[in-house]
Design a protein around this motif. Structure first.
Motif, short mmCIF file in Angstrom:
data_model
loop_
_atom_site.label_atom_id
_atom_site.label_comp_id
_atom_site.label_asym_id
_atom_site.label_seq_id
_atom_site.Cartn_x
_atom_site.Cartn_y
_atom_site.Cartn_z
N LYS A 12 -9.16 -0.49 1.01
CA LYS A 12 -8.30 -2.34 2.36
C LYS A 12 -8.78 -2.78 3.02
O LYS A 12 -9.74 -2.33 3.61
CB LYS A 12 -6.90 -1.87 2.62
CG LYS A 12 -6.30 -0.16 3.39
CD LYS A 12 -5.43 -0.22 4.05
CE LYS A 12 -5.10 0.92 5.25
NZ LYS A 12 -3.42 1.20 5.46
N ALA B 251 -6.10 -5.34 -1.11
CA ALA B 251 -5.82 -4.43 -1.79
C ALA B 251 -7.04 -3.79 -2.35
O ALA B 251 -6.72 -4.84 -2.96
CB ALA B 251 -4.89 -3.14 -1.40
N TYR C 262 -7.55 4.18 -2.89
CA TYR C 262 -7.59 2.09 -2.79
C TYR C 262 -8.57 2.35 -1.12
O TYR C 262 -8.71 3.14 -0.40
CB TYR C 262 -6.06 1.64 -2.50
CG TYR C 262 -4.92 1.90 -2.00
CD1 TYR C 262 -5.69 0.85 -0.65
CD2 TYR C 262 -4.51 2.93 -1.78
CE1 TYR C 262 -4.63 2.05 0.15
CE2 TYR C 262 -3.78 3.61 -0.91
CZ TYR C 262 -3.47 2.43 0.19
OH TYR C 262 -3.26 2.62 1.19
N TYR D 236 0.66 -0.94 -0.09
CA TYR D 236 0.40 0.53 0.11
C TYR D 236 0.81 1.12 0.02
O TYR D 236 0.78 2.37 -0.50
CB TYR D 236 -1.19 -0.27 0.91
CG TYR D 236 -0.95 0.28 2.33
CD1 TYR D 236 -0.04 1.03 3.56
CD2 TYR D 236 -1.04 -1.03 3.45
CE1 TYR D 236 -0.04 1.40 4.56
CE2 TYR D 236 -0.82 -0.96 4.33
CZ TYR D 236 -0.11 -0.34 5.33
OH TYR D 236 -0.15 -0.30 6.77
#
Length: 157
Positions: free
Chosen positions: A30, A37, A28, A18
């Motif tokens: 997660k 992710a 994104y 990440y």
């Protein structure tokens, strides 16, 4: 002890994953507990959804990109052939086709067993996968919609 080492390495890989996505300025989602992710990349035509999974037990990074449609039952044989044709010349990754429901998914994996994984691998996996998905997703869709025959799909490669 071995499981603790596997978990520690997997968490380190996930953290680096990440950080790599952060360095691109992408947003994104997660699931930290599951080491997953999710993010979307804009291609030339269709948006591409990606799922990056850090598999603790197998010590693998799995990058998956399901296409945003399924092949209809009448097009599934063509879809299976197209997945084989698209995957044949690839050095890394492949298209998986589920004949039972028509799902098409790009998949790439990399082992991190007893390894240090850096930003370069994540960038390679994401960029290579995005290029392959972007190259073929509109062809799979054209095949599904009847705008392209399987012969035309095969001739394009």
């Amino acid at each position: 002890m071995a499981d603790e080492k596997k978990l520690a390495l997997a968490k380190e890989v996930y953290t680096n994953l990440y950080k790599s996505i952060d360095s691109r300025g992408w947003s994104y989602d997660k699931e930290e507990d599951a080491l997953i992710a999710y993010f979307t990349v804009r291609g030339e035509d269709l948006p591409m959804r990606f799922i990056l999974v850090v598999d603790i037990d197998r010590q693998l990074i799995r990058l998956l990109s399901p296409l945003p449609f399924k092949m209809s039952e009448s097009k599934r044989m063509d879809g299976a052939i197209a997945a084989c044709v698209a995957s044949y010349g690839m050095i890394d990754g492949s298209f998986d086709f589920d004949i039972s429901d028509g799902t098409v998914m790009f998949r790439m994996t990399a082992s991190f067993r007893e390894s240090t994984i850096g930003d370069g691998l994540f960038k390679y996996m994401i960029d290579c996968s995005a290029a392959m998905v972007d190259k073929y997703n509109d062809r799979f869709l054209a095949l599904e919609k009847g705008f392209m025959s399987i012969s035309d799909f095969m001739a394009k490669d």
